[in-house]
Design an enzyme around this catalytic site. Structure first.
Site, PDB file in Angstrom:
ATOM      1  N   TYR A 189     -12.548  -9.464  63.185  1.00 53.93           N
ATOM      2  CA  TYR A 189     -12.462  -9.180  61.754  1.00 53.93           C
ATOM      3  C   TYR A 189     -13.239  -7.901  61.468  1.00 53.93           C
ATOM      4  O   TYR A 189     -14.459  -7.877  61.461  1.00 53.93           O
ATOM      5  CB  TYR A 189     -13.039 -10.332  60.926  1.00 53.93           C
ATOM      6  CG  TYR A 189     -12.338 -11.651  61.098  1.00 53.93           C
ATOM      7  CD1 TYR A 189     -11.036 -11.739  61.596  1.00 53.93           C
ATOM      8  CD2 TYR A 189     -12.983 -12.844  60.765  1.00 53.93           C
ATOM      9  CE1 TYR A 189     -10.407 -12.960  61.762  1.00 53.93           C
ATOM     10  CE2 TYR A 189     -12.355 -14.072  60.912  1.00 53.93           C
ATOM     11  CZ  TYR A 189     -11.072 -14.124  61.422  1.00 53.93           C
ATOM     12  OH  TYR A 189     -10.449 -15.339  61.580  1.00 53.93           O
ATOM     13  N   HIS A 208     -10.257 -17.615  70.195  1.00 53.04           N
ATOM     14  CA  HIS A 208      -9.454 -17.280  69.020  1.00 53.04           C
ATOM     15  C   HIS A 208      -7.962 -17.507  69.244  1.00 53.04           C
ATOM     16  O   HIS A 208      -7.251 -17.980  68.354  1.00 53.04           O
ATOM     17  CB  HIS A 208      -9.708 -15.819  68.632  1.00 53.04           C
ATOM     18  CG  HIS A 208      -9.525 -15.541  67.185  1.00 53.04           C
ATOM     19  ND1 HIS A 208     -10.143 -14.497  66.550  1.00 53.04           N
ATOM     20  CD2 HIS A 208      -8.794 -16.168  66.226  1.00 53.04           C
ATOM     21  CE1 HIS A 208      -9.801 -14.490  65.264  1.00 53.04           C
ATOM     22  NE2 HIS A 208      -8.987 -15.491  65.057  1.00 53.04           N
ATOM     23  N   SER A 226      -5.528 -21.089  56.360  1.00 52.19           N
ATOM     24  CA  SER A 226      -4.359 -20.562  55.642  1.00 52.19           C
ATOM     25  C   SER A 226      -3.600 -21.604  54.838  1.00 52.19           C
ATOM     26  O   SER A 226      -2.375 -21.691  54.923  1.00 52.19           O
ATOM     27  CB  SER A 226      -3.402 -19.855  56.616  1.00 52.19           C
ATOM     28  OG  SER A 226      -4.022 -18.738  57.186  1.00 52.19           O
ATOM     29  N   PRO A 227      -4.275 -22.391  54.021  1.00 49.89           N
ATOM     30  CA  PRO A 227      -3.545 -23.378  53.216  1.00 49.89           C
ATOM     31  C   PRO A 227      -2.617 -22.754  52.181  1.00 49.89           C
ATOM     32  O   PRO A 227      -1.723 -23.423  51.679  1.00 49.89           O
ATOM     33  CB  PRO A 227      -4.666 -24.175  52.540  1.00 49.89           C
ATOM     34  CG  PRO A 227      -5.829 -23.238  52.511  1.00 49.89           C
ATOM     35  CD  PRO A 227      -5.726 -22.449  53.773  1.00 49.89           C
ATOM     36  N   LEU A 228      -2.816 -21.457  51.852  1.00 47.37           N
ATOM     37  CA  LEU A 228      -1.969 -20.797  50.856  1.00 47.37           C
ATOM     38  C   LEU A 228      -0.943 -19.875  51.478  1.00 47.37           C
ATOM     39  O   LEU A 228      -0.213 -19.182  50.767  1.00 47.37           O
ATOM     40  CB  LEU A 228      -2.834 -19.976  49.885  1.00 47.37           C
ATOM     41  CG  LEU A 228      -3.927 -20.735  49.146  1.00 47.37           C
ATOM     42  CD1 LEU A 228      -4.619 -19.805  48.157  1.00 47.37           C
ATOM     43  CD2 LEU A 228      -3.358 -21.941  48.424  1.00 47.37           C
TER      44      LEU A 228
END
Length: 232
Positions: free
Chosen positions: A59, A126, A205-207
């Site tokens: 990141y 990852h 990433s629920p959205l």
């Protein structure tokens, strides 16, 4: 804030964690990011009872771990830090996967330095590297636990058999994988396997939907290479 134990490991975290990726990577442009706002967000999360903070070397690359270190410098004993390795990073860009033993050691030493800490609470691979047997990967991770550099181990977006093979080498505390209204695949094989083995599940990433667009927030993002779990 409610708390949860991740599987049978004994690692206890807040029921809601804060993923810090978007503060340094994926969402918007560097010019749109505000470090003061990001640090204020982390501090507010702590005030609300959040103890679980997620980052990764990729990141930024690297800058998100440094940001988290600045935000948590006076709070380290109150929080759980999760970070990840597994990508080859050259000239500031991801150029492929790399979970070779020497790279894992170098990546963890780099993360410890950037996070300004003497231990990582939860270390994930990852992405599964098809060129390196998972037994070799977890073997090195286990050595890092013995060395005191890491407390608990995790994998991300691994399939059922990979999870079983990893867990046979060293207890796996958590699997992190995508799980949302649009991606329910973990329900078929992954969640039953985790329950059987006593491994915690950390959904991300629920959205988000498969194409990498924020379906509820309506904003595009840059995504990492996907390795969604299969039967392997």
């Amino acid at each position: 804030m409610q708390r949860r134990k991740l599987g049978k490991s004994g690692l206890e975290v807040s029921a809601i964690g804060l993923g810090c990726m978007g503060m340094s990577f994926a969402y918007g442009t560097p010019e749109e990011r505000d470090e003061r706002e990001s640090i204020a967000t982390i501090h507010r999360a702590i005030d609300l009872g959040v103890t679980f903070f997620d980052t990764a070397e990729v990141y930024g690359p690297f800058t998100n771990e440094e940001l988290l270190a600045r935000a948590l410098k006076d709070h380290r004993d109150r929080v759980i830090i999760a970070t990840k390795f597994g990508f080859k990073i050259e000239n500031g860009e991801m150029t492929g996967l790399d979970s070779h033993p020497q790279h894992i050691r170098e990546a963890v030493d780099g993360s410890l330095r950037r996070l300004a800490t003497d231990h990582i609470d939860l270390l994930y691979q990852h992405r599964v590297d098809p060129d390196v047997p998972i037994e070799d990967v977890v073997g090195v991770m286990s050595d890092l636990v013995s060395d005191g550099k890491v407390r608990f181990l995790g994998v991300s977006e691994a399939g059922e058999q990979t999870i079983r093979r990893a867990h046979a080498v060293h207890p796996i505390t958590a699997l992190q994988s995508e799980y949302s209204l649009w991606w329910r695949e973990p329900e078929s094989e992954i969640l039953p396997t985790l329950e059987e083995l006593g491994i915690g599940f950390v959904p991300f990433s629920p959205l988000l939907e498969d194409a990498g667009n924020l379906m509820l927030a309506g904003r595009p993002m840059t995504t990492l290479p996907s390795s969604r779990p299969s039967s392997c």
